[in-house]
Write an enzyme that holds these catalytic residues in place. Structure first.
Site, PDB file in Angstrom:
ATOM      1  N   ARG A 121      -1.856  -5.786  -8.567  1.00 44.00           N
ATOM      2  CA  ARG A 121      -0.756  -6.707  -8.268  1.00 44.00           C
ATOM      3  C   ARG A 121      -0.553  -7.717  -9.379  1.00 44.00           C
ATOM      4  O   ARG A 121       0.560  -8.061  -9.721  1.00 44.00           O
ATOM      5  CB  ARG A 121      -1.055  -7.467  -6.963  1.00 44.00           C
ATOM      6  CG  ARG A 121      -0.898  -6.624  -5.737  1.00 44.00           C
ATOM      7  CD  ARG A 121      -1.437  -7.328  -4.534  1.00 44.00           C
ATOM      8  NE  ARG A 121      -2.866  -7.535  -4.670  1.00 44.00           N
ATOM      9  CZ  ARG A 121      -3.682  -7.864  -3.684  1.00 44.00           C
ATOM     10  NH1 ARG A 121      -3.197  -8.067  -2.483  1.00 44.00           N
ATOM     11  NH2 ARG A 121      -4.966  -8.006  -3.876  1.00 44.00           N
TER      12      ARG A 121
ATOM     13  N   SER B 169      -3.115  -7.813   2.907  1.00 40.41           N
ATOM     14  CA  SER B 169      -3.279  -7.700   4.358  1.00 40.41           C
ATOM     15  C   SER B 169      -3.724  -9.037   4.948  1.00 40.41           C
ATOM     16  O   SER B 169      -3.303  -9.408   6.057  1.00 40.41           O
ATOM     17  CB  SER B 169      -4.309  -6.618   4.705  1.00 40.41           C
ATOM     18  OG  SER B 169      -3.865  -5.358   4.274  1.00 40.41           O
TER      19      SER B 169
ATOM     20  N   HIS C 137       0.844  -1.207   0.000  1.00 40.92           N
ATOM     21  CA  HIS C 137       0.000   0.000   0.000  1.00 40.92           C
ATOM     22  C   HIS C 137       0.876   1.254   0.000  1.00 40.92           C
ATOM     23  O   HIS C 137       0.641   2.200  -0.745  1.00 40.92           O
ATOM     24  CB  HIS C 137      -0.867   0.081   1.276  1.00 40.92           C
ATOM     25  CG  HIS C 137      -1.899  -0.982   1.424  1.00 40.92           C
ATOM     26  ND1 HIS C 137      -2.038  -1.731   2.575  1.00 40.92           N
ATOM     27  CD2 HIS C 137      -2.873  -1.408   0.578  1.00 40.92           C
ATOM     28  CE1 HIS C 137      -3.061  -2.568   2.435  1.00 40.92           C
ATOM     29  NE2 HIS C 137      -3.571  -2.403   1.229  1.00 40.92           N
TER      30      HIS C 137
ATOM     31  N   LYS D 269     -17.618  -6.557   7.809  1.00 36.30           N
ATOM     32  CA  LYS D 269     -16.381  -7.346   7.757  1.00 36.30           C
ATOM     33  C   LYS D 269     -15.675  -7.265   9.113  1.00 36.30           C
ATOM     34  O   LYS D 269     -15.510  -6.156   9.648  1.00 36.30           O
ATOM     35  CB  LYS D 269     -15.492  -6.743   6.671  1.00 36.30           C
ATOM     36  CG  LYS D 269     -14.512  -7.723   6.057  1.00 36.30           C
ATOM     37  CD  LYS D 269     -13.985  -7.141   4.751  1.00 36.30           C
ATOM     38  CE  LYS D 269     -12.539  -7.477   4.495  1.00 36.30           C
ATOM     39  NZ  LYS D 269     -12.017  -6.781   3.331  1.00 36.30           N
TER      40      LYS D 269
HETATM   41  O1  PNS Z   1      -8.607  -2.801   0.529  1.00 40.57           O
HETATM   42  P1  PNS Z   1      -9.873  -3.285  -0.123  1.00 40.57           P
HETATM   43  O2  PNS Z   1     -10.755  -3.999   0.894  1.00 40.57           O
HETATM   44  O3  PNS Z   1      -9.621  -4.108  -1.345  1.00 40.57           O
HETATM   45  O4  PNS Z   1     -10.646  -1.953  -0.599  1.00 40.57           O
HETATM   46  C1  PNS Z   1     -11.848  -2.029  -1.318  1.00 40.57           C
HETATM   47  C2  PNS Z   1     -12.530  -0.650  -1.430  1.00 40.57           C
HETATM   48  C3  PNS Z   1     -12.676   0.015  -0.079  1.00 40.57           C
HETATM   49  C4  PNS Z   1     -11.714   0.231  -2.334  1.00 40.57           C
HETATM   50  C5  PNS Z   1     -13.917  -0.933  -2.057  1.00 40.57           C
HETATM   51  O5  PNS Z   1     -14.532  -1.991  -1.393  1.00 40.57           O
HETATM   52  C6  PNS Z   1     -14.860   0.259  -2.045  1.00 40.57           C
HETATM   53  O6  PNS Z   1     -14.655   1.224  -2.738  1.00 40.57           O
HETATM   54  N1  PNS Z   1     -15.913   0.164  -1.191  1.00 40.57           N
HETATM   55  C7  PNS Z   1     -16.894   1.207  -1.007  1.00 40.57           C
HETATM   56  C8  PNS Z   1     -18.249   0.832  -1.609  1.00 40.57           C
HETATM   57  C9  PNS Z   1     -18.267   1.166  -3.085  1.00 40.57           C
HETATM   58  O7  PNS Z   1     -18.148   2.303  -3.483  1.00 40.57           O
HETATM   59  N2  PNS Z   1     -18.378   0.108  -3.892  1.00 40.57           N
HETATM   60  C10 PNS Z   1     -18.241   0.222  -5.322  1.00 40.57           C
HETATM   61  C11 PNS Z   1     -19.547  -0.040  -5.990  1.00 40.57           C
HETATM   62  S1  PNS Z   1     -19.181  -0.231  -7.663  1.00 40.57           S
END
Ligand code: PNS
Length: 158
Positions: A90, A127, A17, A41
């Protein structure tokens, strides 16, 4: 002011990150690191703990601000006046999921998503894997900043 968001769960922040955040901070005037509040979660660290860790390890960049958000990322972008999202990729396995999210986010709001290729040194890192290694006593030095390593060991030791 050219501003961009690096979103994620950051439970906890890894060197993968940090590599993306640091490289992004050289391209933009301000990087907003947005930590998702996800009540569904189970996380190892609270959102506030994750924010504190992120603030400590991104301080040296000088143009990184850490915030939390819930709901849709694009709503957070609108509130903050942020036109673009930066995501690290990645491997090909990340691509399907990320492309779908990028297209939906653009469709909903016009917010762009830019993909940055992860440093190969960290392309295997997540993570979840990190927590698994630490939980069973494996050595995570070099994969997370030292501060995070210490907090991980403390938390998992109970
Ligand atoms: O580190 P992560 O868990 O892979 O991050 C994922 C994240 C937070 C970027 C993603 O889940 C997100 O943007 N969540 C917020 C809800 C949202 O906007 N979803 C997209 C709908 S298309």
């Amino acid at each position: 002011m050219r501003r961009v968001v690096c979103p994620g769960s950051f439970d906890p922040v890894t060197n993968g990150h940090l590599d993306i955040i640091g490289r992004t901070s050289r391209l933009y005037d301000e990087v907003v690191v947005a930590v998702l509040i996800n009540v569904e979660k189970r996380s190892l660290f609270t959102v506030d703990e994750r924010i504190e860790m992120l603030q400590a390890v991104t301080k040296e960049y000088g143009n990184v601000r850490v915030e939390k958000f819930h709901g849709l990322l694009v709503d957070f972008c609108r509130q903050q006046g942020i036109p673009a999202i930066v995501k690290g990729l990645r491997a090909v396995s990340d691509f399907d999921y990320e492309l779908q999210m990028a297209q939906l986010n653009y469709r909903m709001s016009g917010v762009e998503t830019l993909f940055m290729s992860t440093n190969p040194e960290y392309s295997f890192l997540s993570s979840s894997r990190l927590k698994e290694i630490a939980r069973y006593g494996g050595d995570v030095s070099g994969l997370v900043p030292d501060l995070v390593r210490q907090l991980l060991v403390e938390r998992l030791r109970g």
